[in-house]
Design an enzyme around this catalytic site. Structure first.
Site, PDB file in Angstrom:
ATOM      1  N   SER A  87      -4.585  42.187  -6.054  1.00  0.00           N
ATOM      2  CA  SER A  87      -5.690  43.049  -6.462  1.00  0.00           C
ATOM      3  C   SER A  87      -6.411  43.635  -5.262  1.00  0.00           C
ATOM      4  CB  SER A  87      -6.704  42.232  -7.288  1.00  0.00           C
ATOM      5  OG  SER A  87      -7.328  41.255  -6.457  1.00  0.00           O
ATOM      6  N   LYS A  88      -7.292  44.588  -5.548  1.00  0.00           N
ATOM      7  CA  LYS A  88      -8.139  45.164  -4.496  1.00  0.00           C
ATOM      8  C   LYS A  88      -8.980  44.084  -3.823  1.00  0.00           C
ATOM      9  CE  LYS A  88     -10.471  48.267  -6.710  1.00  0.00           C
ATOM     10  NZ  LYS A  88     -11.471  49.339  -6.898  1.00  0.00           N
ATOM     11  N   ARG A  89      -9.437  43.123  -4.620  1.00  0.00           N
ATOM     12  CA  ARG A  89     -10.268  42.047  -4.067  1.00  0.00           C
ATOM     13  C   ARG A  89      -9.491  41.236  -3.030  1.00  0.00           C
ATOM     14  NH1 ARG A  89     -11.809  42.194  -9.361  1.00  0.00           N
ATOM     15  NH2 ARG A  89     -10.245  40.647  -9.967  1.00  0.00           N
TER      16      ARG A  89
ATOM     17  N   ALA B  21      -9.516  43.260   0.159  1.00  0.00           N
ATOM     18  CA  ALA B  21     -10.826  43.224   0.813  1.00  0.00           C
ATOM     19  C   ALA B  21     -11.098  41.856   1.441  1.00  0.00           C
ATOM     20  CB  ALA B  21     -11.908  43.568  -0.204  1.00  0.00           C
TER      21      ALA B  21
END
Length: 504
Positions: free
Chosen positions: A261-263, A266
């Site tokens: 995921s994007k998380r 990041a």
């Protein structure tokens, strides 16, 4: 029949590397079989439409080298290729399903739907669906009289069209990756096919478009498996089951804790999108592989083997090699874990393989961003060839090669000072005097003068090369030190050594 595959993204945000892998597998399969790759924009949900997202998708695919044969941009014989531009054609198919008894009108308001979910909620069923168990209690054409339905339609009462899922049927199909897959229809809700605004949902649009565009194979993520029974029935109910594409549901790409995921990106500091994407609502930037400094060849290569192999130990593939080798039977059914360190390894290997002229424009761009304007292209090519084995990402060329064009702004003198001595300082002062007399500025001349003076001073050359390197490049990195001196030239070499000596 000629192979025809499609990728059908929604223009709602960034293009995840899982989406690019889906494109890649479609593309490779089509090209392997001499077929066509179609890109169709699924923008039926206008509430989620994001300006610029469609252009972003095309830019990503262009960078990756995955150009469609047919699309809203490229045209083609089965257009239009945006679903919003095909809006009028979907209603006729939805109405046909109603007329044939396979779908129905539903006039339920938002409040009525919320009331149903609240009243039907139990411990065993905390999230009730609009299905065969509740539809008879709702305001739809199955529960209302014919005259009541006519009156509501004549009054233009907002409504949707839902598929009428059978209660106890078993549906099956053969997935190209997973083999036979079975579904109990009684566990699937009556999905909306046509929304109140006249736009189709994904379920109706994907079937109609795949049929009209003569799609022969449909590859999509495994998250769409629960929707398969709805699509199977639509192909059957519309009388097109003989033309249904062969399906393959691709496994997930996994991150450190489940679906990537994007998380994850990041948190762990790696990109998950093909190119940078800034969320239009939050202004949050999600980093892309392009901006991180990946070559498209490396990005495509690492995605190809993230869930597929040709049965050998081979890891590096050109696009032509992938097209020749690709076979859906070799795609794994289990999820593949993304490893950023391995991804960087692919990029490093591709940088090493690339001739300087193919890296030139991108490297020059990174130099320019660092305040280094390149005027001598021939010198740039030589620098690229000299340092590319040391570069993992394209921005690495700035550190590994920027000093060839611009003197370092800082010097890592702390690496020199612990073993620095008056003898060494005297050596470099005399070496400067020797270099000033050199007429033919060549590597062997510079190096021999260095070694001869070191021998005369009874100092090991190895003890002097680190200070020389720091003087020229600013730190403990770079290719052979005399290669550096040869390339930056006599005047610049003398200037850098003399400046460092004033600081030591």
């Amino acid at each position: 029949m000629s192979v025809r595959v499609r990728f059908a993204p929604s223009p709602t945000g960034g293009l995840h590397l899982g989406g690019v892998r889906t494109v890649l597998y479609n593309y490779l399969f089509a090209k392997h079989h001499g077929g066509e790759f179609v890109l169709r924009i699924e923008d039926t949900d206008q509430t989620r439409f994001v300006p610029g997202a469609e252009e972003y998708i095309f830019n990503c695919l262009k960078w990756c080298g995955l150009q469609p044969d047919e699309s809203p941009v490229h045209g083609g014989p089965y257009g239009p290729y945006r679903q919003s531009e095909r809006k009028e054609m979907y209603r006729q198919y939805a109405e046909k399903l109603v007329a044939d008894g396979y779908a129905y009108y539903a006039f339920d308001t938002k409040e009525e739907l919320e009331q149903m979910r609240e009243e039907c909620k139990t411990d065993e069923n905390p999230s009730p669906q609009y299905d065969h168990q509740v539809r008879a209690k709702m305001r739809n054409s199955l529960a209302l009289t014919e005259s009541e339905v006519k009156a509501l339609l004549d009054a233009h009462t907002p409504h949707v069209i839902r598929i009428k899922m059978p209660q106890n049927d078993v549906l099956s199909f053969t997935d190209m990756i997973r083999g036979e897959v079975n579904f109990q229809t009684g566990l699937v809700d009556d999905k909306v096919l046509l929304k109140a605004d006249g736009m189709p949902t994904y379920h109706l649009a994907v079937v109609v478009d795949d049929y009209l565009m003569k799609i022969t194979h449909a590859f999509r993520g495994e998250e769409w498996l629960p929707s398969a029974p709805v699509h199977l029935l639509l192909w059957k109910y519309l009388g097109w089951d003989a033309y249904m594409p062969q399906w393959a549901h691709l496994p997930l790409i996994l991150g450190p804790s489940g679906k990537l995921s994007k998380r994850d990106g990041a948190k762990y500091g790696f990109p998950v999108f093909a190119m940078n994407w800034t969320d239009t609502k939050t202004n949050e930037l999600t980093e892309g592989f392009f901006e991180k400094g990946f070559l498209p060849e490396a990005f495509i290569n690492l995605l190809a083997v993230l869930g597929w192999n040709d049965g050998t130990e081979k890891e590096l593939y050109s696009m032509d090699e992938l097209i020749a080798s690709f076979d859906m039977k070799r795609v794994h059914s289990a999820g593949a874990k993304f490893d950023f360190e391995k991804a960087k390894w692919f990029n490093h290997e591709w940088i090493k393989k690339m001739p300087a002229e193919k890296l030139r424009v991108q490297v020059a761009g990174y130099f320019l961003s660092a305040g280094i304007a390149i005027e001598d292209v021939e010198k740039l090519d030589k620098v690229i060839e000299l340092v590319k084995d040391r570069c993992t990402l394209l921005p690495d060329f700035v550190q590994q090669g920027g000093f060839f064009f611009k003197a370092p702004e800082t010097l890592e003198l702390d690496a020199v000072k612990p073993k620095w001595s008056e003898e060494k300082k005297q050596f470099f002062n005399e070496y400067v005097d020797v270099l000033k007399t050199v007429e033919t500025w060549e590597l062997t001349v510079i190096e021999n003068a260095f070694k001869e003076l070191a021998a005369a001073k009874n100092i090991k050359p190895g003890e002097l090369q680190l200070p020389m390197r720091v003087m020229l490049v600013g730190g403990k990195f770079g290719p052979a030190v005399f290669q550096i001196a040869e390339m930056i030239g006599k005047e610049e070499t003398l200037k850098r050594v003399e400046y460092a000596l004033r600081l030591l």
